[in-house]
Every structure is written in C-alpha cells, then in structure tokens.
Design an enzyme around this catalytic site. Structure first.
Site, mmCIF file in Angstrom:
data_model
loop_
_atom_site.group_PDB
_atom_site.id
_atom_site.type_symbol
_atom_site.label_atom_id
_atom_site.label_comp_id
_atom_site.label_asym_id
_atom_site.label_seq_id
_atom_site.Cartn_x
_atom_site.Cartn_y
_atom_site.Cartn_z
ATOM 1 N N ASP A 132 -64.384 -1.699 -55.960
ATOM 2 C CA ASP A 132 -64.568 -0.340 -56.465
ATOM 3 C C ASP A 132 -63.858 -0.205 -57.810
ATOM 4 O OD1 ASP A 132 -64.554 2.346 -57.039
ATOM 5 O OD2 ASP A 132 -63.856 2.994 -55.074
ATOM 6 N N LYS A 190 -67.352 7.169 -63.606
ATOM 7 C CA LYS A 190 -66.350 7.703 -64.526
ATOM 8 C C LYS A 190 -66.609 7.305 -65.984
ATOM 9 C CE LYS A 190 -62.708 8.792 -61.253
ATOM 10 N NZ LYS A 190 -62.892 10.237 -61.350
#
Length: 439
Positions: A236, A265
């Site tokens: 991740d 992000k």
C-alpha cells in the site's frame, strides 16, 4: 460578510473526522498558490501537510491546470468497460516503467481505499480461481488502509472501527518486523500460511497510525519469507508513493517485490481523486478464462477518468523533473538537520524521519493518543501563526509540497521551535483509548 461562507457551510456540510457538535467553524479557503492557502479574510497559511498528503507540487500548479484544461475540451469522461482512451494508456505505460519490473497491469479506481479494496478482491479471488479458498489476511498492527469496509477490516482495530467490529473480516495482525521479533512473526505466518490469502502492509511508514516507521531491511526479509510461503503481497503506497520517502516509491528501498501495489493521494498531484492498483502478470493471468465467473467484477463510474489521467501525467512529468528530484533531496536533508534541533527540546521525543516525512511527539505526561487534547490546541496555535499542521493527537508531522522553499521551511521550523518551547500543555484528561489499540 466574512462569516457568510462559514454559516452556509455549517448549515449543509458534514466534515470528515470531525465531531460536528464541538468543532469550530470550518475556515473558508478561497484560493491556493504554491505552498499557500488563502482564506476569505485574506490570511495565508503555509500548507505544511500537503492537504492530507496529496499536493505534491503545490496548489493550482499551472502545468497541471493547463493539461487538465486541454483534456476537458477534448474528452471529459467515457465508460472504461469496452472503451479506452489515450490518457489512460499513456499513464499506465509511464507508471509501470517506474515500478518494480513484475508490475505489469493497471486497474483504475477512484481513491486509496478503493485501490485497496480492489487489491484484496484480487488476492481472495486469485485463490478462488485456482480452486482454493483462502480467506485470512495478514496485516500489521496499527495499520491504516482506508475507511471502506475491506480497507477498514485490514486496518488496526481501534475506537474508529469499534461500531463495525462484528462486520469486519478475519485478519491476522502481527507486529512490524524488527531483528528481535522477526522469527516470531515468521512462526505465526508459518502456522497459518495455508489459510492466508495475502499480506497487506504500508511500507516503511504507517501514516495515520502516527507516522510509525520501520526498517527496509527487516521488511524485505519478511517479504522474502512470505514469497517462500507463496503468500501474495499487497504493498500500500497510497501515502509513501511519488517521492515521499526520498525515492520515487518505498519499493525502491526494498530488495523484494510485491505482487500488487496501491496508489492514490499524490498520483494526480492532489488535483483530483484517483486510485490505481497494479499487479503482476501472474495475478492478471489467473483471471483469464473462458469461464465468465472468473472475471474480476469490480468497477467505478469514473474508472480511468480522462481528466484525472491527464492530471496524473502532468504531475508525473513534474515529479520526474530534475528540479523536483533536487527539491525532494533538499527537503530530506533540511528535515534531517532540523530533526537534530528538535531532539534537543525537552518537550519533544521520538523524532523520526523517512525522506520528506518528519514526525515527532510532544511529552504530555500521558500516553500517546489520537485523542490527546494537545492536538487540537497545537493545531490552533499553528494556524494563528499561518501554518497548517494537523496533529495526530500529540504526534506532529511535516509532509510539505516539494515546491516549498528554504525560507518557507525555515519559517515553519522556527514556529515549531517557538511553540514547542513555550506551549502550556492541557490539564484535561485524555480519552482512555490508545490511538490504535488491538482488541
């Protein structure tokens, strides 16, 4: 007049991670430029946390804006089932060139949580498509992978997940690896290896858990062991990707390769939402079949949105530029020097750094906790000085945009020292729960 936006917002909006009963009115932001945000009263704030870690190159970057504008006048959206488009193809090609060589396919979604959901479904169905049923997931204690149910299930059990505890699926939580505990962690994995569908982890930095950091060497050793046990690995990199660790990806610090990677992000430079899950050919090929029921049944209306793809391509061009790469190293070194100063302050402990991520804790005489009252007070103190820092309880951190200058960093550092040296700690009791506490 200044309160008009605040009042309108309060009448209609429910803000994230906010107890609306006691929260102060949200600050209306009317524009952004570079590292600065400007409110409706003309005050400016240095965005020292990249607006929840997404704004890589600063606000309203003209290069990204131009590319998105051009795309907006060409193709704004098209269904990605049965259709494709050049921005998605180009972005996948460019991204895969930067990732570990075993990453060969890209699946688009719309945020970090859904990128993780896709990865988990890939791993569980990977076993199912091969005639096996593996339903346990291996994850780190204190993990955070998102707020949707699958992502929440593989995140550390806490007061955040307590209302949903009976609805979360089976996860084996282990400590992050250290030389002292590595053999014990391996022992746990060995006993359950036939039931474990995959191992999901945040590499090097557990962000929302309080910027907890671990060593690349120890993680690489654990990954190697999982590979030997034929346990799939989901890396991740929603937070750590795109330069945050000092290299392009946390993967560049590791000697082992994951099977699946998750991104969001910084992917679009903070311009708009987008999620990506990449995988190996082995994963992808397991879904190839004349049997339609072996299809990965997952999708989003805005999968591979052309505008988001264009923003990501523009952001990647900026990221790979010589100036940005130089800035990342400059910020890393500035943080390293400032960390030495921070460590000398009586009120500060556990100073830690990975690349452009700098974190530290305030000593309050109470346990480290997301609910430590000092967090809200420090947040207000920094806002008053024109700096946006969002504490995780008594844990503070800096994750600045890469365009921040030496002078702007020095302003932030100076205020941190000033406030840290003079701040009066609250006398109220903390909430009893730890920031993330295994149940």
């Amino acid at each position: 007049m200044h309160n008009e936006l605040k009042n309108r917002d309060k009448a209609v909006n429910w803000h994230p991670y906010t107890q609306m009963q006691t929260a102060k009115d949200a600050i209306p932001i009317v524009r952004g430029k570079g590292v600065y945000l400007y409110d409706n009263e003309g005050r400016e704030y240095i965005d020292a946390i990249s607006s929840w870690w997404v704004t890589l190159h600063g606000h309203a970057h003209p290069h990204i804006a131009q590319r998105v504008g051009e795309q907006l006048n060409t193709l704004e959206q098209v269904i990605f089932a049965g259709f494709t488009h050049e921005p998605a193809i180009h972005l996948s090609e460019n991204l895969l060139k930067l990732l570990p060589e075993n990453q060969q396919k890209v699946f688009y979604s719309d945020n970090g949580s859904t990128a993780v959901e896709v990865a988990l479904k890939m791993c569980i169905q990977y076993a199912h498509n091969r005639g096996k049923e593996k339903t346990k997931i291996l994850a780190f204690k204190n993990a955070y992978h998102g707020d949707t149910f699958g992502a929440m299930s593989v995140s550390g059990r806490s007061v955040w997940t307590q209302p949903f505890k009976d609805l979360l699926f089976d996860v084996v939580f282990v400590d992050v690896p250290t030389p002292e505990n590595l053999e014990y962690v391996k022992h746990i994995i060995l006993e359950l290896k036939d039931e474990i569908a995959c191992f999901i982890y945040e590499p090097l930095v557990q962000g929302a858990a309080g910027m907890l950091m671990h060593n690349a060497e120890d993680l690489s050793e654990l990954m190697k062991f999982c590979r030997m046990q034929e346990i799939l690995m989901i890396q991740d990199e929603v937070f750590t990707g795109f330069g945050r660790t000092g290299k392009l990806f946390a993967a560049d610090h590791l000697s082992e390769q994951p099977d699946i990677m998750c991104f969001s992000k910084g992917l679009t430079g903070g311009t708009m939402p987008m999620g990506v899950t990449t995988c190996s050919d082995d994963i992808y090929n397991t879904f190839l079949s004349d049997d339609k029921y072996k299809t990965l049944f997952h999708g989003h209306s805005f999968t591979a949105n052309p505008l988001a793809c264009s923003a990501a391509l523009a952001s990647m061009e900026l990221l790979l530029s010589e100036s940005t790469q130089s800035n990342i190293q400059r910020i890393t070194e500035k943080h390293r020097q400032f960390a030495k100063v921070l460590s000398t302050l009586d009120q500060v402990e556990n100073v830690r750094q990975t690349g452009t991520i700098l974190a530290w804790e305030y000593t309050t005489g109470k346990e480290t906790s997301y609910f430590n009252e000092i967090g809200k007070l420090l947040y207000e103190e920094f806002l008053q000085t024109g700096i946006l820092i969002r504490p995780l309880g008594n844990i503070l951190y800096l994750v600045p945009p890469y365009c921040i200058t030496e002078e702007e960093l020095d302003i932030v550092y100076a205020q941190i020292i000033k406030i840290s040296s003079s701040f009066e700690y609250p006398k109220t009791a903390d909430a009893p729960a730890n920031f993330l506490q295994e149940k």
